[in-house]
Write a protein that holds these residues in place. Structure first.
Motif, PDB file in Angstrom:
ATOM      1  N   GLY A 348       0.808  -1.209   0.000  1.00  0.00           N
ATOM      2  CA  GLY A 348       0.000   0.000   0.000  1.00  0.00           C
ATOM      3  C   GLY A 348       0.840   1.257   0.000  1.00  0.00           C
ATOM      4  O   GLY A 348       0.585   2.224  -0.753  1.00  0.00           O
ATOM      5  N   VAL A 349       1.880   1.288   0.821  1.00  0.00           N
ATOM      6  CA  VAL A 349       2.722   2.485   0.912  1.00  0.00           C
ATOM      7  C   VAL A 349       3.505   2.701  -0.385  1.00  0.00           C
ATOM      8  O   VAL A 349       3.612   3.826  -0.913  1.00  0.00           O
ATOM      9  N   VAL A 351       2.793   1.570  -3.482  1.00  0.00           N
ATOM     10  CA  VAL A 351       1.933   1.952  -4.605  1.00  0.00           C
ATOM     11  C   VAL A 351       1.536   3.418  -4.504  1.00  0.00           C
ATOM     12  O   VAL A 351       1.535   4.161  -5.501  1.00  0.00           O
ATOM     13  N   GLU A 352       1.225   3.855  -3.303  1.00  0.00           N
ATOM     14  CA  GLU A 352       0.830   5.269  -3.148  1.00  0.00           C
ATOM     15  C   GLU A 352       1.972   6.221  -3.508  1.00  0.00           C
ATOM     16  O   GLU A 352       1.775   7.232  -4.169  1.00  0.00           O
ATOM     17  N   ARG A 353       3.209   5.837  -3.072  1.00  0.00           N
ATOM     18  CA  ARG A 353       4.367   6.737  -3.345  1.00  0.00           C
ATOM     19  C   ARG A 353       4.710   6.789  -4.821  1.00  0.00           C
ATOM     20  O   ARG A 353       4.888   7.873  -5.389  1.00  0.00           O
ATOM     21  N   THR A 355       2.771   6.034  -7.326  1.00  0.00           N
ATOM     22  CA  THR A 355       1.688   6.672  -8.087  1.00  0.00           C
ATOM     23  C   THR A 355       1.788   8.185  -7.996  1.00  0.00           C
ATOM     24  O   THR A 355       1.603   8.915  -8.984  1.00  0.00           O
ATOM     25  N   LYS A 356       2.121   8.692  -6.828  1.00  0.00           N
ATOM     26  CA  LYS A 356       2.254  10.144  -6.636  1.00  0.00           C
ATOM     27  C   LYS A 356       3.446  10.700  -7.429  1.00  0.00           C
ATOM     28  O   LYS A 356       3.344  11.762  -8.063  1.00  0.00           O
TER      29      LYS A 356
END
Length: 562
Positions: A348-349, A351-353, A355-356
């Motif tokens: 989760g961490v 993918v979020e980073r 993607t950003k």
């Protein structure tokens, strides 16, 4: 025929009261600077010692000579007339005026004796109590007396013998010191053919003085008369010729005075204009230096602005790159070394980073460019009262051009083309005959404009972009005459380029002795380097300034456009 003589001027005549002895007439040779010895009169009317003339270097040319040549001279009086013949002519140059003198057959000693100069020398010698004069009879002792009847200078011994002789007992003998106030004490002129006879007669047919033996010999049956009887007629003809010459002398003196005055005025004017040029140039240089500093300051401001933008963009990209590398390295390590549960927990961490980071917008190209251009043709106003640029100059029938730079409202170059640019070049006196112009779009915000004026004159240049005049439009352009080609030859001298022709002239004004009208190496007026024969300019690739004999306009000095 009686010998009733009425001399025009007596052989012994008093000088006017207060006149210094020897003031009139020349007594010193221009070459040796001493008193004349056997002086000879040249055709140019300059007198030189016989020995000095004999030391001059002669030259030889082939010439057709005849008895009527105006440069031939006589022995003591005249030479015999000779029929024309083709033979080498020996000549010399007058040491005073460089006039070509063709020597008669007898050489230097056949030139005319200057009896006036001999008389002046004798008068000059009397000023030193007779010092330098020797007796005419013994040619040894110094002179003390003079026989006025024989016109002979005598020493003390010969004077006593002169009085004892029966033929000369009653001759008038005077002391030399008593002759100092007289204007003429010359010796009798003897016949060159009969040295014992004095020249007293004049042959009208041969136009020459003769003696009594001549008229019973070679001049038999020729009309003749005593010289004293014909001197008035011949003297009057010479005086008439002199009267016709005098106005020319006065005109030449006046012309030389005007030239001297004009030369003085020219020098003063040149100095004044030179001062104006220096003042203008010094001011112009200061204005240019100030404008240069202002342009360099603007350039430095542009550099700082663009460099700051680049540094900011660089820092942002470096930070984004560092974040990207951190994300990539961590994710690759996770996928290669982590267990299944560790990947799922951290997914989760990550993918979020990532993607950003992938959504961050950035430019792959520099945010500013290096397009900085110096445009000297663009109007920049005035600096210290001087225009810091000049618009275009043109010549008739030659293509002229200029470049138009378009900027945006912020003063930055457009950096692209495609604008509607219209240029018109119209003669001020023929507004209905515009000149054809060509506008080339350089696709970078600049436009190259060219035109070819057909005639010299003043033209108006109108420049419009999107139907709006640019700043300063309409402009004024002065079209000058087409570059003039030289009509002469670029040479070292006329003597070489013409093959030695005497009539060849040169615009440099140089001359050669011996009758040459043009220039020669090392001679008077030669500029000492190659030059054009038509206008005298030293630069081979230059415009001819020869006016073809027409009156040239007054010269003006103009500043050159920067």
């Amino acid at each position: 025929m009686s010998e009733n003589r009425k001399p025009l001027m007596g052989l012994v005549g008093k000088l006017p009261s207060g006149t210094a002895l020897g003031n009139s007439g020349k007594t010193h040779c221009p070459l040796c600077m001493g008193l004349f010895k056997a002086p000879r009169l040249l055709p140019c009317l300059h007198t030189v010692c016989t020995t000095c003339l004999e030391q001059l270097e002669p030259y030889s040319v082939v010439d057709i000579r005849g008895g009527d040549s105006d440069t031939s001279s006589e022995g003591s009086i005249f030479q015999e007339l000779k029929p024309p013949s083709l033979q080498p002519q020996i000549g010399i140059l007058c040491p005073v005026c460089d006039t070509q003198v063709d020597l008669p057959m007898g050489g230097v000693k056949a030139l005319t004796i200057d009896h006036l100069a001999m008389n002046d020398v004798m008068l000059e010698s009397l000023r030193g109590e007779g010092q330098g004069l020797v007796c005419d009879l013994c040619s040894d002792r110094e002179v003390e007396k003079r026989c006025q009847t024989c016109r002979a200078n005598l020493c003390h011994f010969c004077c006593q013998a002169h009085r004892r002789q029966k033929k000369t007992t009653y001759h008038t003998v005077v002391d030399l010191k008593d002759l100092k106030g007289y204007s003429r004490i010359g010796k009798p002129i003897l016949c060159p053919v009969h040295p014992a006879e004095e020249l007293r007669l004049f042959c009208e047919l041969c136009d020459r003085p003769v003696c009594r033996d001549c008229v019973v010999g070679e001049h038999r049956e020729h009309p003749y008369d005593f010289a004293s009887n014909v001197i008035h007629k011949h003297g009057d003809s010479v005086r008439e010729l002199l009267r016709g010459t005098q106005p020319h002398v006065e005109a030449l003196e006046e012309a030389l005075a005007q030239i001297t005055e004009m030369n003085s005025a020219l020098q003063k004017r040149v100095e004044a204009v030179a001062a104006d040029v220096r003042t203008f140039s010094e001011g112009y240089v200061k204005a240019i230096e100030e404008h240069r500093d202002r342009l360099l300051k603007q350039l430095e401001d542009i550099r700082v602005q663009k460099e700051n933008s680049l540094q900011l963009q660089k820092a942002q990209l470096e930070q984004l790159l560092a974040d990207m590398r951190t994300g990539v390295e961590f994710t690759e390590h996770l996928l290669t070394s982590g267990s299944d549960l560790e990947i799922l927990i951290t997914k989760g961490v990550v993918v979020e980073r990532l993607t950003k980071l992938n959504k961050v917008e950035y430019s792959a190209h520099p945010g500013v460019n290096d397009k900085i251009r110096f445009s000297p043709q663009q109007r920049a106003g005035r600096c210290r009262g001087y225009e810091v640029y000049d618009l275009h100059r043109a010549r008739e029938k030659q293509t002229a051009s200029f470049t138009l730079l378009c900027k945006d409202a912020a003063g930055e170059s457009m950096g692209r083309g495609g604008d509607s640019v219209h240029v018109a070049v119209v003669p001020k006196d023929k507004k209905d005959s515009p000149v054809r112009t060509l506008v080339q779009d350089n696709k970078d915000g600049t436009y190259y404009v060219s035109y070819t004026p057909k005639e010299p004159g003043v033209y108006t240049v109108l420049v419009r972009v999107k139907e709006q005049h640019v700043q300063g439009s309409p402009f004024t352009v002065t079209v000058r005459k087409r570059h003039r080609s030289h009509t002469g030859v670029f040479h070292c001298c006329t003597f070489c380029s013409s093959g030695g022709q005497k009539t060849a002239r040169c615009a440099c004004g140089g001359t050669m002795p011996g009758g040459y009208l043009g220039c020669g190496h090392g001679h008077k007026g030669h500029p000492g380097r190659p030059h054009w024969s038509c206008c005298g300019k030293f630069a081979e690739k230059s415009e001819c300034t020869w006016t073809g004999g027409e009156s040239a306009p007054r010269s003006l000095l103009r500043t050159v456009a920067l």
